[in-house]
Scaffold this motif. Sequence first.
Motif, PDB file in Angstrom:
ATOM      1  N   PRO A  34       1.196  -1.269   0.172  1.00  0.00           N
ATOM      2  CA  PRO A  34       0.696   0.161  -0.061  1.00  0.00           C
ATOM      3  C   PRO A  34       1.082   0.729  -0.038  1.00  0.00           C
ATOM      4  N   ILE A  35       0.262   2.308  -0.631  1.00  0.00           N
ATOM      5  CA  ILE A  35       0.817   3.288  -0.297  1.00  0.00           C
ATOM      6  C   ILE A  35       0.809   4.565   1.108  1.00  0.00           C
ATOM      7  N   GLY A  36       2.334   4.403   1.615  1.00  0.00           N
ATOM      8  CA  GLY A  36       2.898   4.919   2.715  1.00  0.00           C
ATOM      9  C   GLY A  36       3.307   3.627   3.326  1.00  0.00           C
ATOM     10  N   GLN A  37       4.200   4.046   4.528  1.00  0.00           N
ATOM     11  CA  GLN A  37       4.527   3.460   5.374  1.00  0.00           C
ATOM     12  C   GLN A  37       4.540   2.188   6.010  1.00  0.00           C
ATOM     13  N   PRO A  38       5.405   1.251   6.376  1.00  0.00           N
ATOM     14  CA  PRO A  38       5.232   0.077   6.081  1.00  0.00           C
ATOM     15  C   PRO A  38       4.069  -0.443   7.290  1.00  0.00           C
TER      16      PRO A  38
ATOM     17  N   GLU B  29     -11.626  13.208  -7.075  1.00  0.00           N
ATOM     18  CA  GLU B  29     -11.276  12.825  -5.351  1.00  0.00           C
ATOM     19  C   GLU B  29     -10.186  12.058  -5.153  1.00  0.00           C
ATOM     20  N   VAL B  30     -10.763  10.674  -5.772  1.00  0.00           N
ATOM     21  CA  VAL B  30      -9.895   9.427  -5.294  1.00  0.00           C
ATOM     22  C   VAL B  30      -8.816   9.451  -5.794  1.00  0.00           C
ATOM     23  N   LEU B  31      -8.583   9.785  -7.088  1.00  0.00           N
ATOM     24  CA  LEU B  31      -7.348   9.522  -7.986  1.00  0.00           C
ATOM     25  C   LEU B  31      -6.169  11.202  -7.550  1.00  0.00           C
ATOM     26  N   ARG B  32      -6.863  12.208  -7.184  1.00  0.00           N
ATOM     27  CA  ARG B  32      -6.184  13.355  -6.036  1.00  0.00           C
ATOM     28  C   ARG B  32      -6.040  12.865  -4.764  1.00  0.00           C
ATOM     29  N   LEU B  33      -6.796  11.951  -3.565  1.00  0.00           N
ATOM     30  CA  LEU B  33      -6.186  11.053  -2.631  1.00  0.00           C
ATOM     31  C   LEU B  33      -4.860  10.522  -2.963  1.00  0.00           C
ATOM     32  N   ARG B  34      -4.849   9.675  -3.630  1.00  0.00           N
ATOM     33  CA  ARG B  34      -3.942   8.923  -3.938  1.00  0.00           C
ATOM     34  C   ARG B  34      -2.834   9.197  -4.617  1.00  0.00           C
ATOM     35  N   ALA B  35      -2.975  10.394  -5.370  1.00  0.00           N
ATOM     36  CA  ALA B  35      -1.554  11.113  -5.715  1.00  0.00           C
ATOM     37  C   ALA B  35      -1.011  11.285  -4.858  1.00  0.00           C
ATOM     38  N   CYS B  36      -1.826  12.579  -3.478  1.00  0.00           N
ATOM     39  CA  CYS B  36      -0.779  13.424  -1.963  1.00  0.00           C
ATOM     40  C   CYS B  36      -0.978  12.160  -1.617  1.00  0.00           C
ATOM     41  N   ALA B  37      -1.190  10.480  -1.228  1.00  0.00           N
ATOM     42  CA  ALA B  37      -0.607   9.574  -1.060  1.00  0.00           C
ATOM     43  C   ALA B  37       0.920   9.416  -1.735  1.00  0.00           C
ATOM     44  N   ALA B  38       0.683   9.288  -2.245  1.00  0.00           N
ATOM     45  CA  ALA B  38       2.086   8.903  -3.205  1.00  0.00           C
ATOM     46  C   ALA B  38       3.281   9.733  -2.346  1.00  0.00           C
ATOM     47  N   LEU B  39       2.658  11.554  -3.326  1.00  0.00           N
ATOM     48  CA  LEU B  39       3.806  12.666  -2.113  1.00  0.00           C
ATOM     49  C   LEU B  39       3.928  12.356  -0.735  1.00  0.00           C
ATOM     50  N   ALA B  40       3.146  12.352   0.420  1.00  0.00           N
ATOM     51  CA  ALA B  40       3.476  12.105   1.192  1.00  0.00           C
ATOM     52  C   ALA B  40       4.894  10.978   1.586  1.00  0.00           C
ATOM     53  N   ALA B  41       4.460   9.988   0.972  1.00  0.00           N
ATOM     54  CA  ALA B  41       5.239   8.638   1.554  1.00  0.00           C
ATOM     55  C   ALA B  41       6.602   8.558   0.805  1.00  0.00           C
ATOM     56  N   SER B  42       6.427   9.472  -0.271  1.00  0.00           N
ATOM     57  CA  SER B  42       7.710  10.098  -0.795  1.00  0.00           C
ATOM     58  C   SER B  42       8.735  11.197  -0.157  1.00  0.00           C
ATOM     59  N   LYS B  43       8.176  11.105   0.749  1.00  0.00           N
ATOM     60  CA  LYS B  43       8.581  12.926   1.328  1.00  0.00           C
ATOM     61  C   LYS B  43       8.749  12.246   3.603  1.00  0.00           C
ATOM     62  N   LYS B  44       8.079  10.662   3.373  1.00  0.00           N
ATOM     63  CA  LYS B  44       8.141  10.148   4.948  1.00  0.00           C
ATOM     64  C   LYS B  44       7.010  11.032   5.509  1.00  0.00           C
ATOM     65  N   GLN B  45       6.118  11.427   5.112  1.00  0.00           N
ATOM     66  CA  GLN B  45       4.974  12.633   5.686  1.00  0.00           C
ATOM     67  C   GLN B  45       3.712  11.525   5.876  1.00  0.00           C
TER      68      GLN B  45
ATOM     69  N   LEU C  96      -8.566   1.237  -2.118  1.00  0.00           N
ATOM     70  CA  LEU C  96      -7.256   2.254  -2.611  1.00  0.00           C
ATOM     71  C   LEU C  96      -6.101   2.247  -2.728  1.00  0.00           C
ATOM     72  N   GLY C  97      -5.785   1.120  -1.874  1.00  0.00           N
ATOM     73  CA  GLY C  97      -4.501   0.860  -1.334  1.00  0.00           C
ATOM     74  C   GLY C  97      -3.229   1.550  -0.999  1.00  0.00           C
ATOM     75  N   ILE C  98      -3.978   2.151  -0.102  1.00  0.00           N
ATOM     76  CA  ILE C  98      -3.346   3.123   1.090  1.00  0.00           C
ATOM     77  C   ILE C  98      -3.051   3.408   2.484  1.00  0.00           C
ATOM     78  N   SER C  99      -2.217   3.228   2.581  1.00  0.00           N
ATOM     79  CA  SER C  99      -2.111   2.595   4.638  1.00  0.00           C
ATOM     80  C   SER C  99      -3.127   3.011   5.215  1.00  0.00           C
ATOM     81  N   LEU C 100      -3.435   2.126   6.008  1.00  0.00           N
ATOM     82  CA  LEU C 100      -4.679   2.655   6.980  1.00  0.00           C
ATOM     83  C   LEU C 100      -4.390   4.128   8.190  1.00  0.00           C
ATOM     84  N   PRO C 101      -5.069   4.357   8.357  1.00  0.00           N
ATOM     85  CA  PRO C 101      -4.972   5.759   9.554  1.00  0.00           C
ATOM     86  C   PRO C 101      -5.248   4.779  10.825  1.00  0.00           C
ATOM     87  N   ASN C 102      -4.032   5.808  11.860  1.00  0.00           N
ATOM     88  CA  ASN C 102      -4.118   5.004  12.917  1.00  0.00           C
ATOM     89  C   ASN C 102      -5.634   6.000  12.983  1.00  0.00           C
ATOM     90  N   VAL C 103      -6.549   5.808  13.876  1.00  0.00           N
ATOM     91  CA  VAL C 103      -7.724   6.290  14.316  1.00  0.00           C
ATOM     92  C   VAL C 103      -8.214   6.571  15.762  1.00  0.00           C
TER      93      VAL C 103
END
Length: 844
Positions: free
Chosen positions: A98-102, A213-229, A253-260
């Motif tokens: 998934p996009i994000g940190q392991p 919004e889905v496509l925009r969210l995945r793009a933002c997730a990829a950008l954040a993952a590249s910056k480790k943010q 969507l294959g995005i790292s699940l958030p801590n809720v």
Amino acid sequence: MSSKASSRSSSRSRIAKRNAEAQKASSPDIDILDEGVRIHYPLVPGQAGIGKGEAVSKDEGSRMLSPSLVHFRDAPLDFLREISLHLSGTGWRGYENPIGQPIFYKGYCENMRHLILTNEKLRKRVFELAKKRVDDEAREGLLGEEPNPGVMQLKKSKRRRDIELSLWEVADKIVDGMICKMESKGFIRGAYYFCMQTLARTYHQGVHVSTEEVLRLRACAALAASKKQSLIFLPCHKSHIDYVALQVICYRLGISLPNVVAGDNLNFPVVGSFLQHAGAFFIRRSFGDDKMYPAVVQAYIDAMLQNGYNMECFVEGGRSRTGKLLPPKFGILSYIMDTILSGRAEDAFIIPVSTQYDKVIETSGYVNELLGIPKKKENLMDFLSSSSVLSLRLGRVDIRFHEPWSLRSYIDEQLTRLPPNLPEPDRKNKLLRTLGYKVLADINAVSVVMPVSLIGTVLLTLRGRGIGKAELVRRIEWLSEQIRRKGGRVADFGSVGTETIVERGLEVLGDLVGRRTEEVAEECFYAKDRFQLSFYRNMVIHLFISETIVCCAMYTKIKQGGGPANQLVPYAVLLDHVSFLSRVFRKEFVYPTDGITVNLRQTLLGLEADRVVDLVWKDGEVGGEIEAVELAREERERGREQFDYYCFLLWPFVEGTWLAAVAVLGLTPPFGEEEAWVGAGEAMEMAQLLGKTLYHQGDLSYFEAVNKETLKNAFEQLKSQGTLLTSTSASVPPAGSTISSAFSTTSSSSSSTTPPTTSKPPKAMLRLSPDWAPTRNERNEILPGGKLWEWTEKLAKSRREGKNRRDAPTVERRVMRLAGRLGLELIREGRVESRGVLKGRARL
């Protein structure tokens, strides 16, 4: 062909058709592929799919993310196939990379624990607490007498190390009960399937999202993952389904699940463990005097943001019981802000999220709470295992994501607007406040108005008892157009006609709406449960808040009747009353940020463009200074339809606030007394009892005015303006005691005073400020006069006119006689030993 063979052929045909439909329903409508997201036909009309590099129009609207699940009794083979796909993790179900940190790996929890317990700020806090404890013990002589300073220093050092060790044990225990434990990918696959079953059975029309919004969210997730943010999801909160739906979307969507962030009230056996392994981390609702707990929470937030783990917390704190957004809670936001502001984490992306439902499962429970019935302790297991919940057909869920924005950039921009010499605590408080309200505004900006909200709004803004089918459809189309013109969004149903949408909405609302089909020329609809319907109406009011306040301010003149000349409202008078109402409801609504005069002018120009009002320009110079405002001729000819609609939206809140003020007037001290303290909870109960009585007597137009949230906000407003004085460390005197001897006279210049405490446990107390209070005569009747009386009279001018109030002043003698009697009983009885008295009366 024999009839038997024909029957078999027909049966096979039906089974084949049913299996084909089941196969189509079980296949994903959104694929997560290496090259991007692919959205399946026919969800995107005229396209076979959207792959990498393909544009999505802003008009694409809503797409269903969760198709209906296959049921065993309908298609057993397809049901078993779907189960096997989830168990084997085929395709997107595998949740691979998934996009994000392991997050799902063995040792994730230990790694997180290490990051928290090695946090420099936490270590410093432990040292400070231990040192303070040792210093206190030495000062109190608990370390013994030692003339040699060097020996004493050694004793203190040893004692400090022992205390530090104990504090670290406490911290370790806090961390173990707090952190989420996402280590098993197999578990999360099973949890996803379980959640999908719950969603599909409850919301049979699925979870809908915007493709753009889905496509925009995945793009933002990829950008954040590249910056480790981190991505920080900040949704509104209406239901327990909120966090389930967002986790499902991130998984799909294959995005790292958030801590809720979850309240520790949900951390009970079985369910608490399930939630922790699915992504929840538990935070106490109140930290009390615990000096260690906040430091551990800050260390946890630091660890997540420094390492790019995604987060989700509800900006309102708890679930909204009224349907509209609640004021922001700044607890977790404060920790997030501190991490970024201090530079311990470089940046994070804020993503406001709106979650809207055709029907919220918990509304009937919310009504009980708002009517004063004690809240039942949270039990999510009962919620999820309830067969009635899992077999409901409540329509669909629409989730919208605001465009993500950098928290660091936002902070830097806001800092340039603050005075350079502002003290640091004030600086942070202003940043927090603007952040919280910006998130609320962003949530409102992307919220989708559902059909049930349209229906509920129309039914609750009628002058008559009900409405015919054709007129209901017309008004819903009109309201939808008004919402779009205001920049709002209405749920997209493609090419389905309004009449069909209305039928679906009425089906979802069920017995909240009454139907009359016998002895009428056409089918008629009416609001059967106004209290529950008000939840859905309140989802619309934020779009029209400026218009509602202006129209209710004008109503003070309009309701006097007569010709147009008699109803002309001078601009200065209108501005004064609009300013007054805006202050009254500042705890209820989020206003535009341009200031009262700019907002009023823009609102009046908009109402003029809609031909609701006509503006009288000073010296006839159009576009110059406004001299007066009047109803437009077109609005009069259409029976004040639009003007009344705006008034109907705000009137229940006007009534609720007026009721709170009348109840507070009832707290006027007895004749000869200077002050009288009562319990805050008991005062709320008295206000609700008063409201129910006035409603049944015809002196209150809206039963929803007695709801606890409106009254609570009104009480908070009265506190903030100094009408009510509060205390958190006193008890009311025993019943029958003399009030003046129990409490000494305190200064009325402060909004918070502290009467002497007794042996009883501390609780919230309040009393009416002498600066605002009227007086009582020898018969203990409340006499007209005083600042609160005048304030209440001014508010009452905007109340909806009723036949019981046309022949007397607004705060009538019978109303004040009842309020005065109930208040006097509350004061004299103390309400400490007799809590059940008022509740018993309410039940009667």
